[in-house]
Design a protein around this motif. Sequence first.
Motif, PDB file in Angstrom:
ATOM      1  N   GLY A 411       0.789  -1.226   0.000  1.00 36.89           N
ATOM      2  CA  GLY A 411       0.000   0.000   0.000  1.00 36.89           C
ATOM      3  C   GLY A 411       0.818   1.271   0.000  1.00 36.89           C
ATOM      4  O   GLY A 411       0.387   2.281  -0.563  1.00 36.89           O
ATOM      5  N   LEU A 412       2.016   1.243   0.620  1.00 39.01           N
ATOM      6  CA  LEU A 412       2.787   2.474   0.787  1.00 39.01           C
ATOM      7  C   LEU A 412       4.063   2.538  -0.043  1.00 39.01           C
ATOM      8  O   LEU A 412       4.582   3.642  -0.253  1.00 39.01           O
ATOM      9  N   LEU A 413       4.575   1.416  -0.486  1.00 39.33           N
ATOM     10  CA  LEU A 413       5.866   1.421  -1.185  1.00 39.33           C
ATOM     11  C   LEU A 413       5.781   0.934  -2.618  1.00 39.33           C
ATOM     12  O   LEU A 413       6.602   1.329  -3.447  1.00 39.33           O
ATOM     13  N   LEU A 414       4.811   0.104  -2.927  1.00 39.69           N
ATOM     14  CA  LEU A 414       4.766  -0.513  -4.242  1.00 39.69           C
ATOM     15  C   LEU A 414       4.164   0.438  -5.272  1.00 39.69           C
ATOM     16  O   LEU A 414       3.167   1.117  -5.004  1.00 39.69           O
ATOM     17  N   ASN A 415       4.769   0.478  -6.462  1.00 35.69           N
ATOM     18  CA  ASN A 415       4.266   1.269  -7.601  1.00 35.69           C
ATOM     19  C   ASN A 415       4.131   2.752  -7.262  1.00 35.69           C
ATOM     20  O   ASN A 415       3.253   3.437  -7.802  1.00 35.69           O
ATOM     21  N   ARG A 416       4.960   3.274  -6.384  1.00 37.14           N
ATOM     22  CA  ARG A 416       4.882   4.692  -6.049  1.00 37.14           C
ATOM     23  C   ARG A 416       5.395   5.533  -7.214  1.00 37.14           C
ATOM     24  O   ARG A 416       6.337   5.156  -7.918  1.00 37.14           O
ATOM     25  N   THR A 417       4.764   6.663  -7.413  1.00 36.26           N
ATOM     26  CA  THR A 417       5.138   7.574  -8.492  1.00 36.26           C
ATOM     27  C   THR A 417       5.932   8.751  -7.930  1.00 36.26           C
ATOM     28  O   THR A 417       5.888   9.043  -6.735  1.00 36.26           O
ATOM     29  N   ASP A 418       6.624   9.422  -8.813  1.00 44.78           N
ATOM     30  CA  ASP A 418       7.380  10.607  -8.430  1.00 44.78           C
ATOM     31  C   ASP A 418       7.267  11.638  -9.536  1.00 44.78           C
ATOM     32  O   ASP A 418       6.403  11.549 -10.417  1.00 44.78           O
ATOM     33  N   GLY A 419       8.138  12.610  -9.500  1.00 53.80           N
ATOM     34  CA  GLY A 419       8.071  13.685 -10.476  1.00 53.80           C
ATOM     35  C   GLY A 419       8.498  13.311 -11.870  1.00 53.80           C
ATOM     36  O   GLY A 419       8.427  14.149 -12.780  1.00 53.80           O
ATOM     37  N   TYR A 651      -0.352   6.162 -12.399  1.00 54.10           N
ATOM     38  CA  TYR A 651      -1.192   6.527 -11.259  1.00 54.10           C
ATOM     39  C   TYR A 651      -2.260   5.467 -10.991  1.00 54.10           C
ATOM     40  O   TYR A 651      -2.663   5.263  -9.837  1.00 54.10           O
ATOM     41  N   GLU A 652      -2.731   4.794 -12.029  1.00 48.02           N
ATOM     42  CA  GLU A 652      -3.695   3.714 -11.805  1.00 48.02           C
ATOM     43  C   GLU A 652      -3.039   2.563 -11.047  1.00 48.02           C
ATOM     44  O   GLU A 652      -3.658   1.960 -10.159  1.00 48.02           O
ATOM     45  N   ARG A 653      -1.780   2.246 -11.399  1.00 49.57           N
ATOM     46  CA  ARG A 653      -1.070   1.193 -10.664  1.00 49.57           C
ATOM     47  C   ARG A 653      -0.871   1.591  -9.207  1.00 49.57           C
ATOM     48  O   ARG A 653      -1.026   0.766  -8.291  1.00 49.57           O
ATOM     49  N   GLU A 654      -0.530   2.833  -8.985  1.00 50.31           N
ATOM     50  CA  GLU A 654      -0.362   3.290  -7.605  1.00 50.31           C
ATOM     51  C   GLU A 654      -1.677   3.197  -6.842  1.00 50.31           C
ATOM     52  O   GLU A 654      -1.710   2.739  -5.685  1.00 50.31           O
ATOM     53  N   ASP A 655      -2.766   3.626  -7.470  1.00 46.51           N
ATOM     54  CA  ASP A 655      -4.071   3.542  -6.810  1.00 46.51           C
ATOM     55  C   ASP A 655      -4.457   2.089  -6.533  1.00 46.51           C
ATOM     56  O   ASP A 655      -5.033   1.786  -5.475  1.00 46.51           O
ATOM     57  N   ARG A 656      -4.157   1.195  -7.479  1.00 48.20           N
ATOM     58  CA  ARG A 656      -4.481  -0.215  -7.255  1.00 48.20           C
ATOM     59  C   ARG A 656      -3.678  -0.783  -6.097  1.00 48.20           C
ATOM     60  O   ARG A 656      -4.193  -1.575  -5.293  1.00 48.20           O
ATOM     61  N   SER A 657      -2.411  -0.402  -5.996  1.00 48.63           N
ATOM     62  CA  SER A 657      -1.590  -0.887  -4.887  1.00 48.63           C
ATOM     63  C   SER A 657      -2.130  -0.385  -3.558  1.00 48.63           C
ATOM     64  O   SER A 657      -2.213  -1.138  -2.581  1.00 48.63           O
TER      65      SER A 657
END
Length: 745
Positions: A411-419, A651-657
């Motif tokens: 939930g907090l580390l996987l598929n995180r996005t950045d700039g 962002y969809e991957r991040e939301d799914r994670s």
Amino acid sequence: MPLLGGIRPPIALLCVLILALAGLTASVLGPGSEPVVPKAVLSSQQHFAEDGAIALRASIDERVTDLQRTAAALNAGAPVEPERVLSDLGRTYQKWTGTTVLDLESGKVLAARGEAIPLAWLDKDVLTGENALKPHMVRLETGDVRLMTMVVLDWKDRPQQLLVASNSLTVPAITLGPFRSMAVATRDGEVLATAGFEQAEALNSDKQRQELTFLQKQMSRLSDQAAELTRQHPFSAKQPGSRGYPGVSGTLLGDDYNGRIATAGYASLASSDPEEKQSAAAGLGLTVVAMLPVVQQEAGEQDRKLFGLVAAGALVVLGLLAAAVLWATVQRPLLRLFLESRRLARGDLTRPVSVPRWGEAARIGSALERLREQLRGAGDDSGAARSGRFGTRGPLVLTGALLLLWCVPVGLLLNRTDGSVSVPAAMVNDQRDRTDLIADRVRRALNEAQADLVSTSRLIDADDPGATADRLTDALRKHTRYQALYVVGEGGKVLARAGGDPRPWSDGEDLPLVRVSGEGEKKPAVQVGAPVPKHKGTTLVGEMRVEFLNSLLKRPGLGEVRVVDADARTLAASDGFLAFEELPNDALPDLVRAAAVRVGAGPVENGLLIREGGRVTVAAAAPFSGGGVAADVGWSVVSWQKADRFQITPYEREDRSVLAGMLGLAAIIVCLGWVHLVVARPLRALATSAEKLADGDLKTVLYPRYQDEVGAVVRSLELLRQQLQAHRQNQARRPADQRLRVGGR
């Protein structure tokens, strides 16, 4: 035991939820089947079509309203010759291709200007009944379609006259941007007008002409599909409870050509508030279609094929381990206690009690063993009790920790996005083009406001303040965009007024007719002026409502939108704002100034990606350009929104994670909370009661609260209490009987 009672159901539910979450993880965290076009790009095309439909509807309604206001003003005054009617109408509003005045009784044409208007379509159905004098679409002999707007001129002691104005039914004059095209279609899917297509003669190669032919065919096919979809009612076309655009809108996918696929958004013309205000344009059954060829999205990366399976497998392993901990430390000891207590309650005291190793189960087992010894008459061995410091809470904490080992990283580390997230260029272009559309919309609203004031100023007699005040009150009631109307004479003296308190207005040839004041106040004051004919130095001033300007800026999918002056100070906003406040981001004023730089014929809109602090923001600025009195005021419209709102793959991957981690956390709370409420707490109370019973408290009756394993143990303890009580009573009777026998001898 009830189906939902005891320790088995929460553990079984935990296993089921873990397997379901693992299956969901495998399907959504892996590459899966990526869409050929990001959802954000499709949604943007839908919003673009909605903007085009709003612009077309507003343009048609404004023309109808202008003609009706002109007719109302003429009918309220002295009769005017037809030639003068058309002459004044042409000077005030330059929006009709042809105008005609004809006698309703004889059908004779009294005056005509511009393009010749055919009259064969005029019949009884057009002039009478429910659809009387409503806008009507007419096809000319050339094949072009014209929109006819009609009003009746009615003076006392004169035959009624019909004023007819025609204009081309074209695509709204908005910025389409590169490669985008737009069409207006009828209910039957017939394309009435298009814009954005290049001329075949201007193309240099046969390949380009083939692509143009392909796009034109795609527009025709997609327009036909959109017209069929917009026939349904807006309420049935939307999801229950959804709001947004009042009409029917959506997205369509066409065919691909040379690696690009045709995407389209469509929207039917609809009233801005169908419950309160009907729209003449909405009744025409028109649909706006916006089409944009988009490069197809590449398939998912090869190294992500097993990603979802690995994450799901890790969850299954940890979940089974957690379930094994609960089974070994909670369920198995509790079931053993249940069997041992039932054996003792049946009177089987030969075998010692199998005491668990630790926790409340150990305390209860030790108490049962002491009770067995007491029932056998072997005394009480109080040293047999075992420690239960942590009890059942320890396994629950351990189980939760095992599952959190998966939930927290996912939930907090996987598929995180950045700039460094890549944002499709179409999103930046659409932000820029839609911002320019909003700027054009606000500019046209200011121009229309000034044109209305010009029309009203011709009916004002500055020498009669009473009649002028009545006229202003009536105009203020009809024009909701104003909060005050007042006539200012030479020296700034207010001659007549209606609405709120007037603000200072100075007359001068170099001063613009659109001004802003009110610095230091809560709201800025936007003033629009129109000179009063035949009264030099006298001006009719309308003070516009800031809420009206704010309403023009609210559009979904565009983020926060503001109107700023030349110094980048806020004059209106889609959200709350303070008058003349600065823009929140340091890059936005620079973007406004860069957009205001004249390039070629004038300033142009500009788009920008702002990357800072690990976040990506899409921003755009569009200065006022075009014609009218509002074109040179130096204002701009600036918009910005965070890119994480876009429905693009990172962002969809991040939301799914995040969703997977939250679902896992919810499973932990539900299942372990269930175990704590129905097993852990009652088990602790049971351990205390069992120890008190073993210590000799035979008066306290034990009542089972739950029909489960814990309740079964409580019932067995109650039977043991009763047996132990009877046993001690029997032991107390035997010495008394022996004493009676000795005294009798």
